[in-house]
Write an enzyme that holds these catalytic residues in place. Structure first.
Site, mmCIF file in Angstrom:
data_model
loop_
_atom_site.group_PDB
_atom_site.id
_atom_site.type_symbol
_atom_site.label_atom_id
_atom_site.label_comp_id
_atom_site.label_asym_id
_atom_site.label_seq_id
_atom_site.Cartn_x
_atom_site.Cartn_y
_atom_site.Cartn_z
ATOM 1 C CG HIS A 157 4.914 -11.134 17.199
ATOM 2 N ND1 HIS A 157 5.985 -11.848 16.720
ATOM 3 C CD2 HIS A 157 5.348 -10.544 18.350
ATOM 4 C CE1 HIS A 157 7.018 -11.705 17.533
ATOM 5 N NE2 HIS A 157 6.650 -10.914 18.537
ATOM 6 C CB THR A 188 -0.958 0.004 1.210
ATOM 7 O OG1 THR A 188 -1.760 1.191 1.178
ATOM 8 C CG2 THR A 188 -0.206 -0.045 2.536
#
Length: 425
Positions: free
Chosen positions: A396, A343
């Site tokens: 994560h 993006t």
């Protein structure tokens, strides 16, 4: 008579919103004529007549939510026989007579007059989203007060019902009209100064829902770095004219970043994966999503097999997808199956941001504005260099911090040495 149904529109789309009807009740249509436009969270779809005839009845009005396979109208076969217009006129006059007394809240019989064309089952007079919410909250729909003149229950009515402490008591139904005037106040905040209230488009509402889901379901972190864009800008300056002349497309920054991302993903395959239950699915292909800002909101069309494309093919694919996004002509196949997203907030002047994951992907790279900043070349020399901050947001749960940092460093190194992109990307 044939039914007009909502067609299947892809594995991830289960409902849509009637955006607008192109024809009116009583209109004659030919096979293939567009009857209505349906808005989904991804694309807008036109529904055409499967046969010639007369539009006998519109069951679902503009703005209503409909589910796949649901009947939204009826079409009488033939080119417009004498009986069809006569049949449609009573329905029209009936609906007018039903809607006329609606502004007067106490006139309950008016609702009863409009009821016969509808099925007697209260579930049939509720929108699909209202039925779903009522099931989730354990609410009986016949206890929900509707603010709609003809008595149809919508999602906001169910929400209002759930927020009123007195609703569990089910004394006489006669009390319903008395409580109806207070319902609008429960549906939203009241303001003492002028405001304009706009309903979210289906795409905007879906974007909002998925962004919240991404933050709630993923252990999302972001790591940052910066890239010296001097070498890339030098290549573009020297090559852009010949590139445009040969390929009839501009040499932009996105092809460099796409190639750098592919090279880094090959080195760190977990970032090109997704979580499926307790499994990690490592993808051996590189379909890179490119975020594009369109009128209805952000969409992420996908450049397929980016590892096999040259710079010109990547630039051409991105330009084509961006054009389709802005003209609202993207197909479902253009949006499905990406493995990683890029993006570019820099096109709007963003200097730094933390992009949100495009789930079920586990990584997204954010580009930002190129800005001249003083950079230490060595212990004694400073230069103004075109610098860009880049950000990697990652999940994560399966990506360790060290892996994310090294991925971003790899992207940085590839961009600062554009020739390596021919080998690594």
């Amino acid at each position: 008579m044939s039914e007009i149904k909502v067609p299947a529109m892809g594995e991830s789309i289960t409902e849509g919103t009637v955006s607008r009807w192109m024809v009116k009740e009583g209109d004659t249509v030919n096979q293939g004529d567009v009857l209505l436009e349906l808005e989904t969270d991804k694309v807008n779809i036109e529904i055409s007549a499967e046969e010639s005839g007369v539009l006998e009845k519109i069951i679902r009005q503009e703005g209503e939510t409909v589910e796949i396979g649901e009947t939204i109208g009826t079409l009488s076969a033939g080119a417009g026989g004498g009986s069809t217009p006569a049949a449609s006129e009573p329905a029209t006059s009936e609906s007018k007579s039903a809607s006329a007394p609606a502004p007067g809240a106490p006139v309950a019989p008016a609702t009863a007059v409009a009821a016969p064309p509808e099925p007697s089952d209260s579930i049939k007079t509720a929108s699909p989203s209202a039925r779903k919410l009522a099931r989730e909250r354990g609410i009986e729909l016949d206890q929900v007060q509707s603010k709609d003149p003809i008595g149809r229950v919508y999602q906001d009515d169910v929400k209002s019902h759930g927020s009123q402490p007195s609703t569990p008591a089910a004394p006489p139904a006669a009390k319903a009209p008395a409580s109806a005037p207070s319902a609008p106040a429960a549906s939203g905040t009241t303001f003492s100064k002028p405001v304009e209230r706009q309903r979210m488009s289906r795409r905007r509402a879906t974007i909002a829902k998925r962004l919240v889901e991404a933050q709630q379901t993923a252990a999302m972190l972001t790591t940052f770095n910066e890239v010296d864009m001097t070498a890339i800008m030098d290549v573009r300056k020297r090559r852009k004219d010949k590139f445009k002349e040969k390929h009839d497309i501009n040499l932009g920054f996105m092809s460099f970043f796409t190639k750098a991302v592919v090279g880094a993903l090959k080195k760190f395959p977990t970032i090109n994966a997704e979580i499926d239950g307790e499994d990690v699915v490592l993808k051996k292909f590189y379909d890179i999503g490119i975020a594009v800002s369109a009128k209805e909101g952000l969409v992420v069309p996908v450049v397929r097999d980016a590892d096999r494309l040259g710079f010109a093919e990547i630039e051409r694919s991105i330009a084509d997808l961006a054009s389709k996004a802005r003209s609202n002509t993207l197909a479902l196949s253009d949006l499905q199956g990406g493995t990683f997203t890029i993006t570019n907030g820099g096109t709007f002047g963003s200097l730094l941001s933390t992009p949100i994951l495009n789930t079920p992907q586990v990584g997204i790279l954010g580009m930002h504005k190129i800005q001249l900043r003083p950079v230490a070349i060595d212990a004694e020399r400073m230069e103004n260099r075109p610098m860009m901050y880049i950000a990697l947001s990652y999940d994560h749960r399966i990506i360790d911090g060290s892996e994310a940092v090294r991925f971003l460093v790899t992207v940085k190194e590839l961009l600062e040495d554009p020739e390596s992109l021919l080998i690594e990307g």
